[in-house]
Write an enzyme that holds these catalytic residues in place. Structure first.
Site, PDB file in Angstrom:
ATOM      1  N   ASP A   1       5.161   8.981   1.048  1.00  0.00           N
ATOM      2  CA  ASP A   1       5.756   7.652   1.231  1.00  0.00           C
ATOM      3  C   ASP A   1       7.118   7.542   0.562  1.00  0.00           C
ATOM      4  OD1 ASP A   1       4.386   7.947  -1.257  1.00  0.00           O
ATOM      5  OD2 ASP A   1       4.557   5.792  -1.582  1.00  0.00           O
TER       6      ASP A   1
ATOM      7  N   ARG B   1      13.972  13.353   8.708  1.00  0.00           N
ATOM      8  CA  ARG B   1      12.805  12.822   7.990  1.00  0.00           C
ATOM      9  C   ARG B   1      11.575  12.875   8.898  1.00  0.00           C
ATOM     10  NH1 ARG B   1      16.892   9.122   6.486  1.00  0.00           N
ATOM     11  NH2 ARG B   1      16.148   7.496   7.913  1.00  0.00           N
TER      12      ARG B   1
ATOM     13  N   LYS C   1      -0.321   1.116  -1.247  1.00  0.00           N
ATOM     14  CA  LYS C   1       0.107   1.529  -2.591  1.00  0.00           C
ATOM     15  C   LYS C   1       1.251   0.655  -3.083  1.00  0.00           C
ATOM     16  CE  LYS C   1       3.419   4.659  -4.133  1.00  0.00           C
ATOM     17  NZ  LYS C   1       4.095   5.965  -4.214  1.00  0.00           N
TER      18      LYS C   1
ATOM     19  N   GLU D   1      -1.117   1.120  -9.173  1.00  0.00           N
ATOM     20  CA  GLU D   1      -0.410   2.227  -9.827  1.00  0.00           C
ATOM     21  C   GLU D   1       0.504   1.744 -10.953  1.00  0.00           C
ATOM     22  OE1 GLU D   1       1.936   4.742  -7.195  1.00  0.00           O
ATOM     23  OE2 GLU D   1       2.536   6.040  -8.834  1.00  0.00           O
TER      24      GLU D   1
ATOM     25  N   GLU E   1       2.324   3.250 -13.587  1.00  0.00           N
ATOM     26  CA  GLU E   1       2.663   4.596 -14.091  1.00  0.00           C
ATOM     27  C   GLU E   1       3.389   4.529 -15.421  1.00  0.00           C
ATOM     28  OE1 GLU E   1       5.143   7.090 -11.550  1.00  0.00           O
ATOM     29  OE2 GLU E   1       5.231   8.660 -13.078  1.00  0.00           O
TER      30      GLU E   1
ATOM     31  N   LYS F   1      -4.336   4.457  -9.606  1.00  0.00           N
ATOM     32  CA  LYS F   1      -3.481   5.654  -9.576  1.00  0.00           C
ATOM     33  C   LYS F   1      -2.699   5.714 -10.885  1.00  0.00           C
ATOM     34  CE  LYS F   1       0.075   7.953  -6.793  1.00  0.00           C
ATOM     35  NZ  LYS F   1       0.418   8.327  -5.418  1.00  0.00           N
TER      36      LYS F   1
ATOM     37  N   SER G   1      -3.521  12.070  -5.976  1.00  0.00           N
ATOM     38  CA  SER G   1      -2.691  11.391  -4.981  1.00  0.00           C
ATOM     39  C   SER G   1      -1.274  11.861  -5.271  1.00  0.00           C
ATOM     40  CB  SER G   1      -2.814   9.867  -5.137  1.00  0.00           C
ATOM     41  OG  SER G   1      -1.922   9.227  -4.242  1.00  0.00           O
TER      42      SER G   1
ATOM     43  N   TYR H   1      10.805   5.949  -6.561  1.00  0.00           N
ATOM     44  CA  TYR H   1      10.051   6.581  -5.495  1.00  0.00           C
ATOM     45  C   TYR H   1      10.529   6.207  -4.115  1.00  0.00           C
ATOM     46  CZ  TYR H   1       6.386   9.608  -4.048  1.00  0.00           C
ATOM     47  OH  TYR H   1       5.711  10.681  -3.534  1.00  0.00           O
TER      48      TYR H   1
HETATM   49  P1  13P Z   1       4.251  12.149  -7.654  1.00  0.00           P
HETATM   50  O1  13P Z   1       2.942  12.850  -7.454  1.00  0.00           O
HETATM   51  O2  13P Z   1       5.437  12.892  -7.141  1.00  0.00           O
HETATM   52  O3  13P Z   1       4.424  11.645  -9.067  1.00  0.00           O
HETATM   53  O4  13P Z   1       4.215  10.843  -6.756  1.00  0.00           O
HETATM   54  C1  13P Z   1       3.065  10.227  -6.404  1.00  0.00           C
HETATM   55  C2  13P Z   1       3.346   8.828  -6.008  1.00  0.00           C
HETATM   56  O5  13P Z   1       2.934   8.384  -4.966  1.00  0.00           O
HETATM   57  C3  13P Z   1       4.124   7.984  -6.906  1.00  0.00           C
HETATM   58  O6  13P Z   1       4.050   6.667  -6.524  1.00  0.00           O
END
Ligand code: 13P
Length: 367
Positions: A38, A60, A151, A192, A194, A234, A305, A367
């Protein structure tokens, strides 16, 4: 309006809950995980630039066609693929919509629905993630178009004074609002939050911060009445900062990660699908394997993921050349099988991929 009979209001019907639970459980079936494909237009551009390819819509599309039409054996380790909006609308060269191509292989299409990270004013360089406006309408369209899950990525940064209370509460709440909107539209939300690997902090610091961030997260999901059985988390694996000089083993990382999750993630959550976060392909697989081998309590499936850790070798082997499409697809199959084995703690060691040990770290990763 009729007088309410209870202070608790059910926002999903039992049928809606069943559907969400089934999708979430299928994604984390034993030995299966998610391919994150994504990347936004900008992020995909950086990946293509590395192999000297122009960031055009057709390049792409070609690359995603390579991924989605690889060997049908990929589906024995990949249960879901996360798409970007543009990819959701694209087709193979011979006109088959990508969503259908995935469904025909028994793979559940998913969709990134956030609109990217933005600065959080008044903080020390921290962020939140935007995209709630119009989200219900977009989710309804994605569901109708064949997606089963979504996501949304938030990022938290470790430094001497961060993550701040402001960043933790804001990101937890925006993820909870997103999760609620997804569930009302029949999409399983991947939550997610992170914690980025940037910094020179040690493993213990990463663990403490991850625990704190996840504690905020599950309080917010409870506040918003989220149906946890129909969600996936995630998270980052708990690893020391990229700049930390102390070295840790996969077993250390597994212990820190499972401990942090046990302290904060309810057993009702359907599954945990780790991001790779700049780890090399080999490290991401070895660490997932160690997590599944760790002899502690693990009430949820623990799988992958991955974006970078499933694609780095594919891109390298393909190099943008038609004659290398098969070689790229072979790399995907090999990474997917290795991670599928790691998701049940049965990865036997180096799978010799094109980018195996290369660091995939990107500072302040968007991302
Ligand atoms: P990475 O595995 O490259 O960290 O990315 C996963 C992802 O979907 C981040 O949102």
């Amino acid at each position: 309006m009729a007088k309410p009979t209870s202070r608790f209001v059910q926002y999903l019907t039992p049928e809606q809950e069943d559907e969400l639970r089934q999708i979430a459980n299928a994604i984390v079936a034993p030995g299966k995980g998610i391919l994150a494909a994504d990347e936004s237009v900008g992020t995909m551009g950086k990946r293509l630039q590395n192999i000297n390819l122009e960031n055009s819509e057709d390049n792409r599309r070609k690359y995603r066609e390579l991924l989605f039409t690889a060997d049908s054996a990929v589906a024995s380790s990949i249960s879901g693929v996360i798409l970007f909006d543009e990819t959701f609308r694209q087709s193979t060269a011979d006109g088959r919509p990508f969503v259908q191509v995935l469904k025909d292989q028994g793979i559940i299409p998913g969709i990134k629905v956030d609109k990217g990270v933005v600065p959080l004013a008044g903080s020390l360089n921290e962020c939140t993630t935007q995209g709630l406006d119009g989200l219900a309408e977009r989710c309804a369209e994605y569901k109708k178009g064949g997606c089963g899950f979504a996501k949304w990525r938030c990022v938290l940064k470790i430094s001497e004074f961060t993550p701040s209370y402001q960043a933790m509460i804001e990101n937890a709440n925006v993820l909870a609002r997103y999760a609620s909107i997804c569930q009302q539209n029949g999409l399983v939300p991947i939550v997610e939050p992170e914690v980025l690997p940037d910094g020179d902090h040690d493993l213990e610091t990463a663990q403490r911060v991850t625990e704190q961030v996840l504690a905020f997260q599950y309080k917010a999901l409870a506040d918003h009445n989220i149906f946890l059985e129909g969600t996936l988390l995630k998270p980052n694996m708990v690893t020391a900062g990229q700049g930390c000089t102390k070295k840790y083993t996969a077993a250390d990382i597994a212990k820190a990660t499972v401990t942090a999750l046990n302290r904060t993630v309810p057993a009702a959550v359907a599954g945990i699908t780790f991001l790779s976060g700049g780890q090399s392909e080999e490290d991401a697989t070895l660490n997932l394997n160690a997590i599944n081998q760790y002899a502690g309590r693990k009430p949820w499936p623990l799988t992958f993921s991955y974006g970078r850790a499933l694609q780095a070798s594919v891109l390298k082997a393909w190099g943008g050349k038609d004659e290398n499409v098969k070689a790229g697809q072979q790399e995907l199959l090999s990474r997917a099988s290795a991670n599928g084995a790691a998701a049940v703690g049965k990865y036997g060691g180096s799978s010799g991929s094109a980018a195996g040990g290369d660091s995939l770290f990107v500072a302040n990763h968007a991302y």
